[in-house]
Design an enzyme around this catalytic site. Structure first.
Site, short mmCIF file in Angstrom:
data_model
loop_
_atom_site.label_atom_id
_atom_site.label_comp_id
_atom_site.label_asym_id
_atom_site.label_seq_id
_atom_site.Cartn_x
_atom_site.Cartn_y
_atom_site.Cartn_z
N TYR A 150 1.21 -4.18 -0.65
CA TYR A 150 0.72 -3.90 -1.69
C TYR A 150 -0.98 -4.68 -1.62
O TYR A 150 -1.57 -3.23 -1.27
CB TYR A 150 1.10 -5.04 -2.98
CG TYR A 150 -0.38 -4.42 -4.16
CD1 TYR A 150 -0.55 -3.66 -4.71
CD2 TYR A 150 -0.67 -5.75 -4.76
CE1 TYR A 150 -0.55 -3.28 -6.45
CE2 TYR A 150 -1.70 -5.46 -5.43
CZ TYR A 150 -2.01 -4.11 -6.34
OH TYR A 150 -2.65 -4.06 -7.53
N SER B 189 -8.03 -4.26 -4.54
CA SER B 189 -7.51 -5.63 -5.67
C SER B 189 -7.92 -6.76 -5.30
O SER B 189 -7.98 -6.95 -3.45
CB SER B 189 -6.07 -5.80 -6.00
OG SER B 189 -5.35 -7.06 -6.35
#
Length: 192
Positions: free
Chosen positions: A94, A82
């Site tokens: 994350y 990401s």
């Protein structure tokens, strides 16, 4: 077939079963569990959960399908990271997990460099998906914040990310390994 990827035993069983039944030329590790927390709020249990759910399936899947790929002398492993791996507010866990996937790709690419198996990462930026829209409604502050960081001034489309993945899985990408493709409208290079 379905498995709860948060359950490592179930994931390993499913991967083993699939590897016994089918020959896999490639695998795409695409899991994304986010627990948005500011630094002051980060709990170790949430950190552990995000790391486990984002990383364990990638390792288990690669391990299950690697013997067949090695035997055939050809294979592709694609880890989906990401844009947040480059830094994002309230994404401690994350971003760390997605950064680890980039590291997995680089290390695995070195390990497998002479086997005919390539390992790469695709790192999307904000993409027009149901999940993205559920958290960033049109006209919302979240939408505006994300758009402000994308020089192309639009969100990616799932098919644009899929096209990058398809390329990395193809024979045409046979001399590319250990790399990260940012599919993000220029967000990874800065603001226009």
């Amino acid at each position: 077939m379905q498995a709860d990827l948060a359950d490592s035993d179930a994931t390993a069983r499913l991967c083993t079963e699939l590897a016994e039944q089918h020959a896999f030329d490639g695998v795409v590790n695409n899991v994304g569990l986010v627990r948005a927390q500011s630094l002051e709020e980060v709990s170790l249990s949430a950190l552990d959960e995000v790391m486990r759910v984002n990383l364990h399936p990638a390792v288990l899947t690669a391990q299950a399908f690697l013997p067949g790929m090695k035997a055939r002398g050809w294979g592709r492993i694609v880890n989906i990271s990401s844009l947040t791996a480059l830094g994002a507010v309230q994404r401690t866990a994350y971003a760390a997990a997605k950064s680890a996937l980039i590291s997995f790709s680089r290390g695995w690419a070195l390990e497998l460099a002479t086997t005919g198996i390539t390992v790469n990462t695709v790192a999307p930026g904000p993409t027009e998906t149901e999940l993205f829209r559920a958290n960033n409604m049109p006209g919302s502050d979240g939408e505006k914040r994300y758009l402000s960081g994308v020089p192309m001034k639009r969100f990616g489309r799932p098919e644009e990310v899929a096209a990058a993945i398809a390329f990395v899985l193809s024979e045409d990408a046979s001399f590319m390994t250990g790399q990260t493709l940012h599919i993000d409208g220029g967000a990874s290079i800065g603001r226009a």
